[in-house]
Design an enzyme around this catalytic site. Structure first.
Site, PDB file in Angstrom:
ATOM      1  N   CYS A   1       0.834  -1.213   0.000  1.00  0.00           N
ATOM      2  CA  CYS A   1       0.000   0.000   0.000  1.00  0.00           C
ATOM      3  C   CYS A   1       0.864   1.258   0.000  1.00  0.00           C
ATOM      4  O   CYS A   1       1.753   1.422   0.842  1.00  0.00           O
ATOM      5  CB  CYS A   1      -0.909  -0.038   1.232  1.00  0.00           C
ATOM      6  SG  CYS A   1      -1.766   1.507   1.533  1.00  0.00           S
TER       7      CYS A   1
ATOM      8  N   HIS B   1      -6.271   3.152   0.820  1.00  0.00           N
ATOM      9  CA  HIS B   1      -5.984   3.297   2.259  1.00  0.00           C
ATOM     10  C   HIS B   1      -6.810   4.507   2.676  1.00  0.00           C
ATOM     11  O   HIS B   1      -6.639   5.596   2.111  1.00  0.00           O
ATOM     12  CB  HIS B   1      -4.482   3.515   2.477  1.00  0.00           C
ATOM     13  CG  HIS B   1      -4.041   3.655   3.911  1.00  0.00           C
ATOM     14  ND1 HIS B   1      -2.993   2.915   4.453  1.00  0.00           N
ATOM     15  CD2 HIS B   1      -4.478   4.465   4.907  1.00  0.00           C
ATOM     16  CE1 HIS B   1      -2.822   3.274   5.726  1.00  0.00           C
ATOM     17  NE2 HIS B   1      -3.706   4.223   6.017  1.00  0.00           N
TER      18      HIS B   1
ATOM     19  N   HIS C   1      -3.743   0.197   8.493  1.00  0.00           N
ATOM     20  CA  HIS C   1      -4.281   0.043   7.140  1.00  0.00           C
ATOM     21  C   HIS C   1      -5.755  -0.342   7.191  1.00  0.00           C
ATOM     22  O   HIS C   1      -6.106  -1.449   7.587  1.00  0.00           O
ATOM     23  CB  HIS C   1      -3.501  -1.000   6.340  1.00  0.00           C
ATOM     24  CG  HIS C   1      -4.033  -1.152   4.948  1.00  0.00           C
ATOM     25  ND1 HIS C   1      -3.667  -0.304   3.930  1.00  0.00           N
ATOM     26  CD2 HIS C   1      -4.957  -1.996   4.432  1.00  0.00           C
ATOM     27  CE1 HIS C   1      -4.331  -0.632   2.834  1.00  0.00           C
ATOM     28  NE2 HIS C   1      -5.125  -1.661   3.114  1.00  0.00           N
TER      29      HIS C   1
ATOM     30  N   GLY D   1     -14.358   7.183  -7.046  1.00  0.00           N
ATOM     31  CA  GLY D   1     -13.185   7.965  -7.433  1.00  0.00           C
ATOM     32  C   GLY D   1     -11.965   7.737  -6.566  1.00  0.00           C
ATOM     33  O   GLY D   1     -11.023   8.524  -6.593  1.00  0.00           O
TER      34      GLY D   1
ATOM     35  N   CYS E   1       0.638   3.191   3.322  1.00  0.00           N
ATOM     36  CA  CYS E   1       1.394   2.501   4.377  1.00  0.00           C
ATOM     37  C   CYS E   1       2.890   2.773   4.218  1.00  0.00           C
ATOM     38  O   CYS E   1       3.603   2.966   5.215  1.00  0.00           O
ATOM     39  CB  CYS E   1       1.126   0.999   4.355  1.00  0.00           C
ATOM     40  SG  CYS E   1      -0.462   0.499   5.055  1.00  0.00           S
TER      41      CYS E   1
ATOM     42  N   HIS F   1      -9.506  13.943   2.371  1.00  0.00           N
ATOM     43  CA  HIS F   1      -8.928  15.112   1.726  1.00  0.00           C
ATOM     44  C   HIS F   1      -9.454  16.333   2.472  1.00  0.00           C
ATOM     45  O   HIS F   1     -10.670  16.472   2.643  1.00  0.00           O
ATOM     46  CB  HIS F   1      -9.425  15.260   0.281  1.00  0.00           C
ATOM     47  CG  HIS F   1      -8.977  14.197  -0.665  1.00  0.00           C
ATOM     48  ND1 HIS F   1      -7.986  14.414  -1.598  1.00  0.00           N
ATOM     49  CD2 HIS F   1      -9.385  12.927  -0.852  1.00  0.00           C
ATOM     50  CE1 HIS F   1      -7.819  13.312  -2.324  1.00  0.00           C
ATOM     51  NE2 HIS F   1      -8.659  12.396  -1.891  1.00  0.00           N
TER      52      HIS F   1
ATOM     53  N   ASP G   1      -1.076  16.717  -0.128  1.00  0.00           N
ATOM     54  CA  ASP G   1      -1.343  15.965  -1.359  1.00  0.00           C
ATOM     55  C   ASP G   1      -0.307  16.364  -2.407  1.00  0.00           C
ATOM     56  O   ASP G   1       0.025  17.550  -2.551  1.00  0.00           O
ATOM     57  CB  ASP G   1      -2.765  16.265  -1.861  1.00  0.00           C
ATOM     58  CG  ASP G   1      -3.231  15.236  -2.877  1.00  0.00           C
ATOM     59  OD1 ASP G   1      -4.132  14.439  -2.544  1.00  0.00           O
ATOM     60  OD2 ASP G   1      -2.676  15.219  -4.008  1.00  0.00           O
TER      61      ASP G   1
ATOM     62  N   HIS H   1      -8.509   7.727   3.553  1.00  0.00           N
ATOM     63  CA  HIS H   1      -7.938   9.074   3.701  1.00  0.00           C
ATOM     64  C   HIS H   1      -9.022  10.123   3.568  1.00  0.00           C
ATOM     65  O   HIS H   1      -9.934   9.991   2.765  1.00  0.00           O
ATOM     66  CB  HIS H   1      -6.820   9.336   2.686  1.00  0.00           C
ATOM     67  CG  HIS H   1      -7.173   9.034   1.258  1.00  0.00           C
ATOM     68  ND1 HIS H   1      -7.170   7.757   0.751  1.00  0.00           N
ATOM     69  CD2 HIS H   1      -7.522   9.846   0.229  1.00  0.00           C
ATOM     70  CE1 HIS H   1      -7.509   7.798  -0.533  1.00  0.00           C
ATOM     71  NE2 HIS H   1      -7.741   9.062  -0.874  1.00  0.00           N
TER      72      HIS H   1
ATOM     73  N   ASN I   1     -13.264   9.825  -0.950  1.00  0.00           N
ATOM     74  CA  ASN I   1     -13.643   8.991  -2.090  1.00  0.00           C
ATOM     75  C   ASN I   1     -13.572   7.527  -1.673  1.00  0.00           C
ATOM     76  O   ASN I   1     -12.622   7.124  -0.990  1.00  0.00           O
ATOM     77  CB  ASN I   1     -12.686   9.251  -3.251  1.00  0.00           C
ATOM     78  CG  ASN I   1     -12.731  10.695  -3.716  1.00  0.00           C
ATOM     79  OD1 ASN I   1     -13.775  11.326  -3.690  1.00  0.00           O
ATOM     80  ND2 ASN I   1     -11.585  11.224  -4.129  1.00  0.00           N
TER      81      ASN I   1
HETATM   82  P1  5GP Z   1      -8.117   9.413  -3.968  1.00  0.00           P
HETATM   83  O1  5GP Z   1      -8.300   9.621  -5.443  1.00  0.00           O
HETATM   84  O2  5GP Z   1      -7.732   7.983  -3.661  1.00  0.00           O
HETATM   85  O3  5GP Z   1      -9.230   9.919  -3.127  1.00  0.00           O
HETATM   86  O4  5GP Z   1      -6.899  10.341  -3.558  1.00  0.00           O
HETATM   87  C1  5GP Z   1      -5.577   9.956  -3.563  1.00  0.00           C
HETATM   88  C2  5GP Z   1      -4.750  11.210  -3.455  1.00  0.00           C
HETATM   89  O5  5GP Z   1      -3.430  10.837  -3.154  1.00  0.00           O
HETATM   90  C3  5GP Z   1      -4.699  12.020  -4.760  1.00  0.00           C
HETATM   91  O6  5GP Z   1      -5.217  13.328  -4.520  1.00  0.00           O
HETATM   92  C4  5GP Z   1      -3.221  12.044  -5.123  1.00  0.00           C
HETATM   93  O7  5GP Z   1      -2.781  13.297  -5.633  1.00  0.00           O
HETATM   94  C5  5GP Z   1      -2.545  11.714  -3.814  1.00  0.00           C
HETATM   95  N1  5GP Z   1      -1.297  10.994  -3.960  1.00  0.00           N
HETATM   96  C6  5GP Z   1      -1.077   9.928  -4.781  1.00  0.00           C
HETATM   97  N2  5GP Z   1       0.196   9.505  -4.643  1.00  0.00           N
HETATM   98  C7  5GP Z   1       0.777  10.325  -3.729  1.00  0.00           C
HETATM   99  C8  5GP Z   1       2.100  10.381  -3.166  1.00  0.00           C
HETATM  100  O8  5GP Z   1       2.989   9.596  -3.475  1.00  0.00           O
HETATM  101  N3  5GP Z   1       2.326  11.356  -2.255  1.00  0.00           N
HETATM  102  C9  5GP Z   1       1.359  12.255  -1.879  1.00  0.00           C
HETATM  103  N4  5GP Z   1       1.708  13.177  -0.978  1.00  0.00           N
HETATM  104  N5  5GP Z   1       0.102  12.226  -2.378  1.00  0.00           N
HETATM  105  C10 5GP Z   1      -0.174  11.269  -3.295  1.00  0.00           C
HETATM  106 ZN    ZN Z   2      -2.228   1.155   3.743  1.00  0.00          ZN
END
Ligand code: 5GP
Ligand code: ZN
Length: 128
Positions: free
Chosen positions: A16, A113, A58, A108, A19, A117, A42, A115, A102
């Site tokens: 992950c 994992h 996780h 989306g 993780c 935003h 982000d 999270h 999301n």
């Molecule tokens: P999701 O689309 O799963 O809700 O959001 C995942 C978020 O993780 C996205 O906004 C993306 O820009 C962010 N993200 C993806 N990979 C990385 C990374 O390696 N480092 C950081 N800081 N953010 C990441």
């Molecule tokens: Zn994880």
């Protein structure tokens, strides 16, 4: 004393991305860290403020959340206003922030994992 990170999820999933960020195997820009949660910027921000809050344990998504996670989710949610203003969100009600979680492919979600935003700051934003 907060609950240990393993109380409501798996300690770590070696495959992950988040993780690996918790384990500092992948670098990130920290916003906040405690025993239970990590918050970081982000990598592709939509707005002047855009950071993520994750449990260190996780948990794949909101789809896995049940009543047993209630206290943990409450503590995670309480971090949102605590961190938003120092990170640059203007005060409520003229300011505020968007809280987004999301869930699943159709929701989306790209990183599996859990999270939050936290998105805010003066408009216009790139998205949202
Ligand atoms: P999701 O689309 O799963 O809700 O959001 C995942 C978020 O993780 C996205 O906004 C993306 O820009 C962010 N993200 C993806 N990979 C990385 C990374 O390696 N480092 C950081 N800081 N953010 C990441
Ligand atoms: Zn994880």
């Amino acid at each position: 004393m907060t609950a240990p990170a393993t109380a409501v999820g798996h300690a770590l999933d070696p495959d992950c991305l988040f993780c690996k960020i918790v384990a500092k195997q992948i670098p990130s820009r920290s916003v906040h860290e405690d025993d239970e949660f990590y918050a970081f910027h982000d990598i592709h921000p939509w707005a002047p403020v855009h950071f993520l809050i994750i449990p260190k344990a996780h948990i794949a998504s909101m789809a896995q959340i049940g009543a047993e996670h209630g206290a943990m989710m409450g503590r995670m949610m309480a971090l949102v206003p605590k961190l938003a203003t120092p990170e640059g969100c203007n005060p409520y009600p003229a300011g505020g922030f968007r809280l987004l979680y999301n869930t699943g492919d159709e929701g989306g979600q790209e990183v599996n994992h859990l999270h939050f935003h936290v998105i805010g700051g003066p408009r216009p934003w790139l998205r949202g």
